[in-house]
Design a protein around this motif. Structure first.
Motif, PDB file in Angstrom:
ATOM      1  N   GLN A 151      74.789  41.308  15.128  1.00 19.39           N
ATOM      2  CA  GLN A 151      73.623  41.355  15.543  1.00 19.39           C
ATOM      3  C   GLN A 151      72.919  42.186  14.349  1.00 19.39           C
ATOM      4  OE1 GLN A 151      71.186  40.896  18.732  1.00 19.39           O
ATOM      5  NE2 GLN A 151      72.681  38.926  18.913  1.00 19.39           N
ATOM      6  N   THR A 152      73.713  42.908  13.718  1.00 13.91           N
ATOM      7  CA  THR A 152      73.068  43.847  12.710  1.00 13.91           C
ATOM      8  C   THR A 152      73.489  43.815  11.374  1.00 13.91           C
ATOM      9  OG1 THR A 152      74.461  45.613  13.389  1.00 13.91           O
ATOM     10  CG2 THR A 152      72.202  45.710  14.527  1.00 13.91           C
ATOM     11  N   GLU A 153      74.653  43.023  11.352  1.00 17.83           N
ATOM     12  CA  GLU A 153      75.381  42.865  10.323  1.00 17.83           C
ATOM     13  C   GLU A 153      74.693  41.772   9.292  1.00 17.83           C
ATOM     14  OE1 GLU A 153      79.490  42.354  11.172  1.00 17.83           O
ATOM     15  OE2 GLU A 153      80.043  44.407  10.982  1.00 17.83           O
ATOM     16  N   GLU A 154      74.730  41.851   7.806  1.00 23.54           N
ATOM     17  CA  GLU A 154      74.063  41.002   6.907  1.00 23.54           C
ATOM     18  C   GLU A 154      75.097  40.256   6.544  1.00 23.54           C
ATOM     19  OE1 GLU A 154      71.163  41.930   4.225  1.00 23.54           O
ATOM     20  OE2 GLU A 154      70.275  43.378   5.742  1.00 23.54           O
ATOM     21  N   GLU A 155      76.535  40.720   6.549  1.00 23.16           N
ATOM     22  CA  GLU A 155      77.560  39.888   5.931  1.00 23.16           C
ATOM     23  C   GLU A 155      78.567  39.450   6.802  1.00 23.16           C
ATOM     24  OE1 GLU A 155      79.348  41.531   2.263  1.00 23.16           O
ATOM     25  OE2 GLU A 155      77.345  42.232   1.503  1.00 23.16           O
ATOM     26  N   SER A 156      79.149  38.383   6.915  1.00 18.39           N
ATOM     27  CA  SER A 156      80.393  37.908   7.619  1.00 18.39           C
ATOM     28  C   SER A 156      81.763  38.764   7.252  1.00 18.39           C
ATOM     29  CB  SER A 156      80.554  36.530   7.820  1.00 18.39           C
ATOM     30  OG  SER A 156      80.683  35.784   9.154  1.00 18.39           O
ATOM     31  N   PRO A 157      82.308  39.274   8.125  1.00 17.33           N
ATOM     32  CA  PRO A 157      83.847  39.665   7.922  1.00 17.33           C
ATOM     33  C   PRO A 157      84.568  38.384   7.634  1.00 17.33           C
ATOM     34  CG  PRO A 157      83.501  39.721  10.256  1.00 17.33           C
ATOM     35  CD  PRO A 157      81.990  39.388   9.439  1.00 17.33           C
ATOM     36  N   ASN A 158      85.651  38.541   7.001  1.00 17.48           N
ATOM     37  CA  ASN A 158      86.739  37.477   6.710  1.00 17.48           C
ATOM     38  C   ASN A 158      87.454  37.189   8.289  1.00 17.48           C
ATOM     39  OD1 ASN A 158      89.163  36.215   6.505  1.00 17.48           O
ATOM     40  ND2 ASN A 158      89.482  36.777   4.449  1.00 17.48           N
ATOM     41  N   SER A 159      87.013  35.899   8.727  1.00 16.97           N
ATOM     42  CA  SER A 159      87.538  35.600  10.008  1.00 16.97           C
ATOM     43  C   SER A 159      88.787  35.713  10.376  1.00 16.97           C
ATOM     44  CB  SER A 159      86.269  34.376  10.487  1.00 16.97           C
ATOM     45  OG  SER A 159      86.640  33.265   9.892  1.00 16.97           O
ATOM     46  N   ALA A 160      89.409  34.939   9.310  1.00 21.34           N
ATOM     47  CA  ALA A 160      90.863  34.811   9.186  1.00 21.34           C
ATOM     48  C   ALA A 160      91.486  36.069   9.415  1.00 21.34           C
ATOM     49  CB  ALA A 160      91.395  34.124   8.141  1.00 21.34           C
ATOM     50  N   ALA A 161      90.996  37.160   8.658  1.00 20.12           N
ATOM     51  CA  ALA A 161      91.749  38.597   8.615  1.00 20.12           C
ATOM     52  C   ALA A 161      91.361  39.198  10.053  1.00 20.12           C
ATOM     53  CB  ALA A 161      91.122  39.087   7.347  1.00 20.12           C
ATOM     54  N   LEU A 162      90.169  39.110  10.550  1.00 20.77           N
ATOM     55  CA  LEU A 162      89.561  39.605  11.608  1.00 20.77           C
ATOM     56  C   LEU A 162      90.207  38.982  12.817  1.00 20.77           C
ATOM     57  CD1 LEU A 162      87.905  41.948  12.890  1.00 20.77           C
ATOM     58  CD2 LEU A 162      86.027  40.187  12.820  1.00 20.77           C
ATOM     59  N   SER A 163      90.645  37.898  12.801  1.00 21.54           N
ATOM     60  CA  SER A 163      91.330  37.131  13.895  1.00 21.54           C
ATOM     61  C   SER A 163      92.793  37.731  14.044  1.00 21.54           C
ATOM     62  CB  SER A 163      91.471  35.765  13.688  1.00 21.54           C
ATOM     63  OG  SER A 163      90.172  34.904  13.927  1.00 21.54           O
ATOM     64  N   ASP A 164      93.481  37.950  12.828  1.00 30.27           N
ATOM     65  CA  ASP A 164      94.801  38.561  12.624  1.00 30.27           C
ATOM     66  C   ASP A 164      94.676  39.872  13.534  1.00 30.27           C
ATOM     67  OD1 ASP A 164      95.666  36.250  11.687  1.00 30.27           O
ATOM     68  OD2 ASP A 164      95.799  36.854   9.863  1.00 30.27           O
ATOM     69  N   GLU A 165      93.924  40.790  13.079  1.00 33.59           N
ATOM     70  CA  GLU A 165      93.407  42.230  13.448  1.00 33.59           C
ATOM     71  C   GLU A 165      93.357  42.046  15.024  1.00 33.59           C
ATOM     72  OE1 GLU A 165      94.279  45.186  12.077  1.00 33.59           O
ATOM     73  OE2 GLU A 165      95.058  43.837  10.482  1.00 33.59           O
ATOM     74  N   VAL A 166      92.467  41.426  15.385  1.00 28.09           N
ATOM     75  CA  VAL A 166      92.102  41.327  16.995  1.00 28.09           C
ATOM     76  C   VAL A 166      93.520  40.796  17.609  1.00 28.09           C
ATOM     77  CG1 VAL A 166      90.952  40.057  18.689  1.00 28.09           C
ATOM     78  CG2 VAL A 166      89.610  40.860  16.653  1.00 28.09           C
ATOM     79  N   ALA A 167      94.318  39.735  17.178  1.00 32.99           N
ATOM     80  CA  ALA A 167      95.596  39.634  17.575  1.00 32.99           C
ATOM     81  C   ALA A 167      96.410  40.600  17.777  1.00 32.99           C
ATOM     82  CB  ALA A 167      96.203  38.243  17.098  1.00 32.99           C
ATOM     83  N   ALA A 168      96.413  41.133  16.767  1.00 33.30           N
ATOM     84  CA  ALA A 168      97.466  42.444  16.624  1.00 33.30           C
ATOM     85  C   ALA A 168      97.129  43.384  17.630  1.00 33.30           C
ATOM     86  CB  ALA A 168      97.356  42.673  15.379  1.00 33.30           C
ATOM     87  N   VAL A 169      96.067  43.940  18.021  1.00 34.05           N
ATOM     88  CA  VAL A 169      95.625  44.846  18.630  1.00 34.05           C
ATOM     89  C   VAL A 169      95.726  44.345  20.143  1.00 34.05           C
ATOM     90  CG1 VAL A 169      93.393  46.253  19.669  1.00 34.05           C
ATOM     91  CG2 VAL A 169      93.897  45.898  17.115  1.00 34.05           C
ATOM     92  N   PHE A 170      95.341  43.126  20.459  1.00 25.74           N
ATOM     93  CA  PHE A 170      95.225  42.697  22.029  1.00 25.74           C
ATOM     94  C   PHE A 170      96.362  41.722  22.372  1.00 25.74           C
ATOM     95  CE2 PHE A 170      90.796  43.974  21.084  1.00 25.74           C
ATOM     96  CZ  PHE A 170      90.659  44.856  22.043  1.00 25.74           C
ATOM     97  N   LEU A 171      97.390  41.506  21.620  1.00 27.39           N
ATOM     98  CA  LEU A 171      98.366  40.670  21.873  1.00 27.39           C
ATOM     99  C   LEU A 171      99.571  41.647  22.373  1.00 27.39           C
ATOM    100  CD1 LEU A 171      98.514  37.269  19.887  1.00 27.39           C
ATOM    101  CD2 LEU A 171      98.922  37.682  22.339  1.00 27.39           C
ATOM    102  N   PRO A 172     100.329  41.645  23.258  1.00 24.17           N
ATOM    103  CA  PRO A 172     101.537  42.775  23.597  1.00 24.17           C
ATOM    104  C   PRO A 172     102.400  42.083  22.585  1.00 24.17           C
ATOM    105  CG  PRO A 172     100.702  41.886  25.834  1.00 24.17           C
ATOM    106  CD  PRO A 172     100.021  41.075  24.765  1.00 24.17           C
ATOM    107  N   ILE A 173     103.374  43.126  22.012  1.00 28.50           N
ATOM    108  CA  ILE A 173     104.372  42.797  21.136  1.00 28.50           C
ATOM    109  C   ILE A 173     105.535  42.315  21.848  1.00 28.50           C
ATOM    110  CG2 ILE A 173     105.851  43.584  19.574  1.00 28.50           C
ATOM    111  CD1 ILE A 173     103.557  45.565  18.378  1.00 28.50           C
TER     112      ILE A 173
END
Length: 186
Positions: free
Chosen positions: A164-186
């Motif tokens: 809502q406050t950012e003007e640039e989009s983060p790299n969605s592929a990299a962010l998806s990988d990070e989100v998966a790394a954080v929230f998927l149990p190893i």
């Protein structure tokens, strides 16, 4: 303009109301401005709804259908829980757009309205249930699965808030990988 009520459906009005809610909360739902936006007269509105409250209820119902349990069936049908979670999280990350208004976040400003509170609860309940079930299928005990689901969902809402406050989009592929790394149990 005699047939304008046949050109626009009640759903068209509800979707326009949802866009208004995303932009400014319930206060932004007003018949005349919506009619102007839709390019019709107020008569089109009254062909579908008796009053603004009916339109708000229809808009909230539309939002619950599009973002609650019914909208999650595609993900719930994915048999592999790790794949389900990965695809769900990737879809969320890819849908987050900079400066994009969010119905969910806008509704939080009107959470004291019982209709809004009920709609948010329905959507939250469906999303949390899917996440918790997925974490249980990944091997977490029910209490930990419920806790992990809440944290993952809070992160999802946080990503919406940041957008809502950012003007640039983060790299969605990299962010998806990070989100998966954080929230998927190893």
């Amino acid at each position: 303009m005699a047939n304008e009520s046949t050109r626009l459906s009640a759903r068209d009005w509800a979707l326009a109301a949802l866009k208004a809610i995303a932009d400014g909360g319930l206060a932004a739902v007003a018949v005349e401005p919506l009619a102007r936006t839709l390019g019709v007269t107020k008569g089109s509105f009254y062909a579908h709804y008796r009053n603004r409250d009916e339109l708000i209820e229809a808009a909230l119902d539309e939002w619950v259908r599009g973002h609650g349990e019914g909208a999650l069936t595609e993900f719930a049908a994915i048999a592999d829980p790790a794949r389900r979670l990965r695809e769900l999280l990737a879809t969320v990350v890819q849908s987050v757009r900079p400066l994009a208004p969010s119905v969910h976040l806008s509704l939080l400003g009107d959470r004291n309205d019982p209709r809004v509170r009920d709609a948010i609860r329905q959507v939250n309940r469906a999303r949390l249930a899917l996440l918790a079930d997925t974490y249980e299928q990944l091997g977490l005990p029910p209490d930990r699965a419920a806790g992990r689901a809440r944290i993952a969902y809070a992160a999802i809402l946080g990503l919406l808030h940041l957008a809502q406050t950012e003007e640039e989009s983060p790299n969605s592929a990299a962010l998806s990988d990070e989100v998966a790394a954080v929230f998927l149990p190893i």
